[in-house]
Design a protein around this motif. Sequence first.
Motif, PDB file in Angstrom:
ATOM      1  N   ILE A 168       0.829  -1.206   0.000  1.00 47.89           N
ATOM      2  CA  ILE A 168       0.000   0.000   0.000  1.00 47.89           C
ATOM      3  C   ILE A 168       0.860   1.252   0.000  1.00 47.89           C
ATOM      4  CG2 ILE A 168      -1.650   1.350   1.375  1.00 47.89           C
ATOM      5  CD1 ILE A 168      -2.846  -1.337   2.329  1.00 47.89           C
ATOM      6  N   LEU A 169       1.906   1.270   0.840  1.00 45.45           N
ATOM      7  CA  LEU A 169       2.735   2.471   0.970  1.00 45.45           C
ATOM      8  C   LEU A 169       3.642   2.704  -0.226  1.00 45.45           C
ATOM      9  CD1 LEU A 169       3.596   2.231   4.777  1.00 45.45           C
ATOM     10  CD2 LEU A 169       2.054   3.844   3.648  1.00 45.45           C
ATOM     11  N   ASN A 170       3.722   1.738  -1.138  1.00 43.78           N
ATOM     12  CA  ASN A 170       4.448   1.958  -2.389  1.00 43.78           C
ATOM     13  C   ASN A 170       3.702   2.897  -3.324  1.00 43.78           C
ATOM     14  OD1 ASN A 170       6.867   0.585  -2.086  1.00 43.78           O
ATOM     15  ND2 ASN A 170       5.987  -1.377  -2.685  1.00 43.78           N
ATOM     16  N   GLU A 176      -4.887   5.509  -5.192  1.00 46.29           N
ATOM     17  CA  GLU A 176      -4.139   4.885  -6.286  1.00 46.29           C
ATOM     18  C   GLU A 176      -3.898   3.400  -6.016  1.00 46.29           C
ATOM     19  OE1 GLU A 176      -0.939   7.196  -8.239  1.00 46.29           O
ATOM     20  OE2 GLU A 176      -1.430   8.756  -6.779  1.00 46.29           O
ATOM     21  N   TYR A 177      -3.725   3.049  -4.738  1.00 42.98           N
ATOM     22  CA  TYR A 177      -3.627   1.628  -4.393  1.00 42.98           C
ATOM     23  C   TYR A 177      -4.929   0.915  -4.741  1.00 42.98           C
ATOM     24  CZ  TYR A 177      -4.070  -2.557  -1.535  1.00 42.98           C
ATOM     25  OH  TYR A 177      -4.321  -3.841  -1.122  1.00 42.98           O
ATOM     26  N   ALA A 178      -6.071   1.531  -4.391  1.00 37.09           N
ATOM     27  CA  ALA A 178      -7.376   0.931  -4.685  1.00 37.09           C
ATOM     28  C   ALA A 178      -7.591   0.795  -6.193  1.00 37.09           C
ATOM     29  CB  ALA A 178      -8.494   1.766  -4.063  1.00 37.09           C
ATOM     30  N   GLU A 179      -7.134   1.778  -6.956  1.00 39.95           N
ATOM     31  CA  GLU A 179      -7.253   1.704  -8.419  1.00 39.95           C
ATOM     32  C   GLU A 179      -6.437   0.529  -8.959  1.00 39.95           C
ATOM     33  OE1 GLU A 179      -6.162   5.388 -10.199  1.00 39.95           O
ATOM     34  OE2 GLU A 179      -7.706   6.545  -9.140  1.00 39.95           O
ATOM     35  N   ASN A 180      -5.251   0.352  -8.439  1.00 38.21           N
ATOM     36  CA  ASN A 180      -4.409  -0.759  -8.868  1.00 38.21           C
ATOM     37  C   ASN A 180      -5.031  -2.098  -8.491  1.00 38.21           C
ATOM     38  OD1 ASN A 180      -1.913  -2.716  -7.907  1.00 38.21           O
ATOM     39  ND2 ASN A 180      -1.469  -1.617  -9.801  1.00 38.21           N
ATOM     40  N   ILE A 190     -14.328  -1.584  -8.174  1.00 39.43           N
ATOM     41  CA  ILE A 190     -14.423  -0.937  -6.868  1.00 39.43           C
ATOM     42  C   ILE A 190     -15.137   0.395  -7.017  1.00 39.43           C
ATOM     43  CG2 ILE A 190     -13.089   0.114  -4.989  1.00 39.43           C
ATOM     44  CD1 ILE A 190     -10.962  -2.004  -5.439  1.00 39.43           C
ATOM     45  N   LEU A 191     -16.218   0.559  -6.260  1.00 35.56           N
ATOM     46  CA  LEU A 191     -17.005   1.783  -6.311  1.00 35.56           C
ATOM     47  C   LEU A 191     -16.543   2.791  -5.259  1.00 35.56           C
ATOM     48  CD1 LEU A 191     -20.512   0.076  -6.714  1.00 35.56           C
ATOM     49  CD2 LEU A 191     -18.919   0.805  -8.501  1.00 35.56           C
ATOM     50  N   SER A 192     -16.076   2.316  -4.109  1.00 40.31           N
ATOM     51  CA  SER A 192     -15.511   3.196  -3.082  1.00 40.31           C
ATOM     52  C   SER A 192     -14.584   2.366  -2.201  1.00 40.31           C
ATOM     53  CB  SER A 192     -16.607   3.844  -2.234  1.00 40.31           C
ATOM     54  OG  SER A 192     -17.294   2.878  -1.455  1.00 40.31           O
ATOM     55  N   GLU A 208     -11.895  -1.773   3.365  1.00 42.12           N
ATOM     56  CA  GLU A 208     -13.340  -1.871   3.106  1.00 42.12           C
ATOM     57  C   GLU A 208     -13.629  -1.325   1.703  1.00 42.12           C
ATOM     58  OE1 GLU A 208     -17.551   0.091   4.686  1.00 42.12           O
ATOM     59  OE2 GLU A 208     -15.819   0.003   6.053  1.00 42.12           O
ATOM     60  N   TYR A 209     -14.317  -2.126   0.894  1.00 38.04           N
ATOM     61  CA  TYR A 209     -14.606  -1.741  -0.484  1.00 38.04           C
ATOM     62  C   TYR A 209     -16.077  -1.987  -0.810  1.00 38.04           C
ATOM     63  CZ  TYR A 209      -9.516  -2.296  -0.816  1.00 38.04           C
ATOM     64  OH  TYR A 209      -8.164  -2.211  -0.602  1.00 38.04           O
ATOM     65  N   GLU A 210     -16.692  -0.995  -1.440  1.00 39.20           N
ATOM     66  CA  GLU A 210     -17.989  -1.222  -2.084  1.00 39.20           C
ATOM     67  C   GLU A 210     -17.688  -1.710  -3.495  1.00 39.20           C
ATOM     68  OE1 GLU A 210     -21.026  -1.034  -0.727  1.00 39.20           O
ATOM     69  OE2 GLU A 210     -20.038  -0.565   1.175  1.00 39.20           O
TER      70      GLU A 210
END
Length: 342
Positions: A168-170, A176-180, A190-192, A208-210
């Motif tokens: 995550i910290l990379n 941007e981590y969630a997008e990846n 992923i919506l949120s 936590e992801y919607e």
Amino acid sequence: VHRWISKNIRLNNVYGKYSQHGIEDALESKSGNVGDINLALIAAFNAAELEAYPVIISTRNNGLPHDLHPVLSNFNYIIAAVKLNDEFVLVGATDPLIGFGQLPLHCINGRGRIIYSRKSSEWIELTNKEISITEYSFKGKLDLDGKLKGTLFIVSNGLDALQKRKEILNFPSIEEYAENFDEKQSHLQILSSKVENVDNPDHMLSEEYEVEINVASPLKNGHVQFNPIFISRINKNPFNLDERNYDVDLGAKDTEKHFIEIELPEGLTFKQAPKRVNMALPENSARYQYISNINENKLTVTQQLMLNKAIYTSEEYFGLKELFSRIIQHMQIDHEFNYQTK
């Protein structure tokens, strides 16, 4: 004490069993080698009236120290052993992402030598008592187009959390981590997203992801089938050698769990699901469990994979290989339903 040292002296990427600059200089400059940091940790424990001693070890890339005739040149690293409740807890403070009582994987390598005094020392096992855990929990609703919408929770601890925190910290940001993460899951959108405790290793890492997931083809001919284990499904056996002459060292015991709850569309009737499974290796050294229940229009699935040893011998390797082979076969089976309109 451990938290303060790990935050206030950062590793300069130099290994060593000796102090490079001295504890005082390391505290002033807020930087030091492994020896500076972990000897400062031992001194701080003792100042807090906790019994603590240095433990010299050999990291994984340095090989194992000689059991019968250990010499100083065998060792290239130092950690701390602090006595709590009449037993030693092994700790290091070189990485602020590692919680108290955990060691990084490179430090788990056979045995170390605990140094009580100039004249007294003995071997001590290098183990992580903290179990590596990843839990996936999902609650959502399936529609007749084969899309599953709901909330996915992922919590992790131990070495699993350490690896995820570093990943995550990379990234420049959580977004941007969630997008990846989204891009790597071809069937998932992923919506949120929300991630907590990234830099607090004393608590479990929480995600936590919607999400919206394409788990099944749209309804055809009154029939639909899908696999509810849509994330971290084992598709490839990690134990694929025909011959193994050395141990499998995981660094810590490891557990992965799935808890799935899916509300099904009205009109779906159950046809077939994977059977309940409870497989284990001798002495319960590893276990896989799968339970699937359907009550009215709600499907619940629980899956657990527990590797209950940190180290498996070469003789146990083929048991692991067969267990994972059977798990993969089981995970290929879908839940099947028929659809009837009223």
